[in-house]
Design a protein around this motif. Sequence first.
Motif, mmCIF file in Angstrom:
data_model
loop_
_atom_site.group_PDB
_atom_site.id
_atom_site.type_symbol
_atom_site.label_atom_id
_atom_site.label_comp_id
_atom_site.label_asym_id
_atom_site.label_seq_id
_atom_site.Cartn_x
_atom_site.Cartn_y
_atom_site.Cartn_z
ATOM 1 N N MET A 157 7.145 56.456 29.326
ATOM 2 C CA MET A 157 8.218 57.448 29.430
ATOM 3 C C MET A 157 8.495 57.824 30.889
ATOM 4 N N LEU A 158 7.412 58.018 31.671
ATOM 5 C CA LEU A 158 7.571 58.518 33.045
ATOM 6 C C LEU A 158 7.902 57.434 34.066
ATOM 7 N N ASN A 159 7.449 56.205 33.844
ATOM 8 C CA ASN A 159 7.665 55.139 34.842
ATOM 9 C C ASN A 159 9.128 54.963 35.231
ATOM 10 N N PRO A 160 10.068 54.803 34.256
ATOM 11 C CA PRO A 160 11.478 54.640 34.665
ATOM 12 C C PRO A 160 12.054 55.893 35.320
ATOM 13 N N ILE A 161 11.567 57.082 34.909
ATOM 14 C CA ILE A 161 12.055 58.326 35.518
ATOM 15 C C ILE A 161 11.631 58.388 36.986
ATOM 16 N N ILE A 162 10.351 58.072 37.247
ATOM 17 C CA ILE A 162 9.832 58.111 38.624
ATOM 18 C C ILE A 162 10.578 57.110 39.497
ATOM 19 N N TYR A 163 10.749 55.879 39.003
ATOM 20 C CA TYR A 163 11.447 54.869 39.802
ATOM 21 C C TYR A 163 12.928 55.200 39.948
ATOM 22 N N GLY A 164 13.512 55.777 38.908
ATOM 23 C CA GLY A 164 14.921 56.168 38.976
ATOM 24 C C GLY A 164 15.180 57.266 39.991
ATOM 25 N N VAL A 165 14.254 58.220 40.062
ATOM 26 C CA VAL A 165 14.406 59.361 40.985
ATOM 27 C C VAL A 165 13.996 58.974 42.404
ATOM 28 N N ARG A 166 12.894 58.244 42.541
ATOM 29 C CA ARG A 166 12.314 57.965 43.855
ATOM 30 C C ARG A 166 12.918 56.749 44.564
ATOM 31 N N THR A 167 13.526 55.824 43.821
ATOM 32 C CA THR A 167 14.066 54.608 44.447
ATOM 33 C C THR A 167 15.558 54.773 44.685
ATOM 34 N N LYS A 168 15.932 54.785 45.955
ATOM 35 C CA LYS A 168 17.312 55.091 46.365
ATOM 36 C C LYS A 168 18.319 54.116 45.751
ATOM 37 N N GLN A 169 17.990 52.806 45.776
ATOM 38 C CA GLN A 169 18.934 51.798 45.285
ATOM 39 C C GLN A 169 19.225 51.981 43.798
ATOM 40 N N ILE A 170 18.173 52.268 43.007
ATOM 41 C CA ILE A 170 18.353 52.468 41.560
ATOM 42 C C ILE A 170 19.129 53.757 41.313
ATOM 43 N N ARG A 171 18.756 54.798 42.049
ATOM 44 C CA ARG A 171 19.431 56.102 41.909
ATOM 45 C C ARG A 171 20.928 55.982 42.221
ATOM 46 N N ASN A 172 21.266 55.290 43.308
ATOM 47 C CA ASN A 172 22.677 55.125 43.701
ATOM 48 C C ASN A 172 23.458 54.324 42.676
ATOM 49 N N ARG A 173 22.828 53.258 42.141
ATOM 50 C CA ARG A 173 23.509 52.423 41.128
ATOM 51 C C ARG A 173 23.731 53.214 39.851
ATOM 52 N N LEU A 174 22.776 54.049 39.502
ATOM 53 C CA LEU A 174 22.887 54.885 38.308
ATOM 54 C C LEU A 174 24.000 55.913 38.472
#
Length: 291
Positions: free
Chosen positions: A265-282
Amino acid sequence: MAQIWISIPFCTMYAIAILGNFTILFIVKMEPSLHGPMYYFLCMLAVTDLVLSTSTLPKMLSIFWFNSREINFSACLTQLYFIHCFSVMDSGIFVAMALDRYVAICDPLRHSTILTNPVVAKIGLAVVLRGGMLVLPYPFLARQWPYCRTNIIPHTYCEHIAVVKLACTDIRISSYYGLFVAFLVTGLDVFFIAVSYIQILRAIFSLPTKDTQLKTFGTCSSHLCVILIFYVPSLFSFLMHRFGHNLALHFHILIANVYLLVPPMLNPIIYGVRTKQIRNRLLRLFSHKGT
């Protein structure tokens, strides 16, 4: 009624895990700039997390919702295999991610030549084969033991030691092999991760300014978070199984479930919040939908 209320957080966790991990897979597939080793390993983690949570949650929810407390012995052994196999794979992927971070920070100019797509594929295959082969004796040994005691396991899923403890014979082979795999996998993987991060920290502290040190460390922070979320509950659960005989049974069950449900549950949330490229694409994805 109490069972329905207990099931709500588990159902919510499963829904977040499914949505989050599929989102990670979708974003990496759709964004060409994310087609690199770090994100390929992240996709592998997302797939193993999806399998791990799906191996346990549907059956667990059927216990809460439909009072379906029975499981066929072959289905139980299959579930046992998938849970332990994909847990070992998860651990292997964390080592691969630590290797990626080590090369990216300690030898950045050679990162693209060292971690090529064929190398990443071979690492992925090695992780899958290691998990599959090491855990294969678990169900085979469990199946050969004679079972003449109770067939009730104090768990919401088929955990290896919980199942073999029901056998009415000497199960030391299963028990010792389980310990061997746990220490081999966790011990070696944590050692390799620790060595990688010692080298990474040395490289970070040798950088000239505080700003560049923090920026470089920021690229590792999400990986460190998911490592802690995976290893701390799993170690706690393992030690409780072996030595926590005086602890309440419901506490055992709770920790065992947390160890399998919280990381996916937490792994995609952590990577989504902490990784700029994923966050920007989202954010781009949602802004397009909003317009």
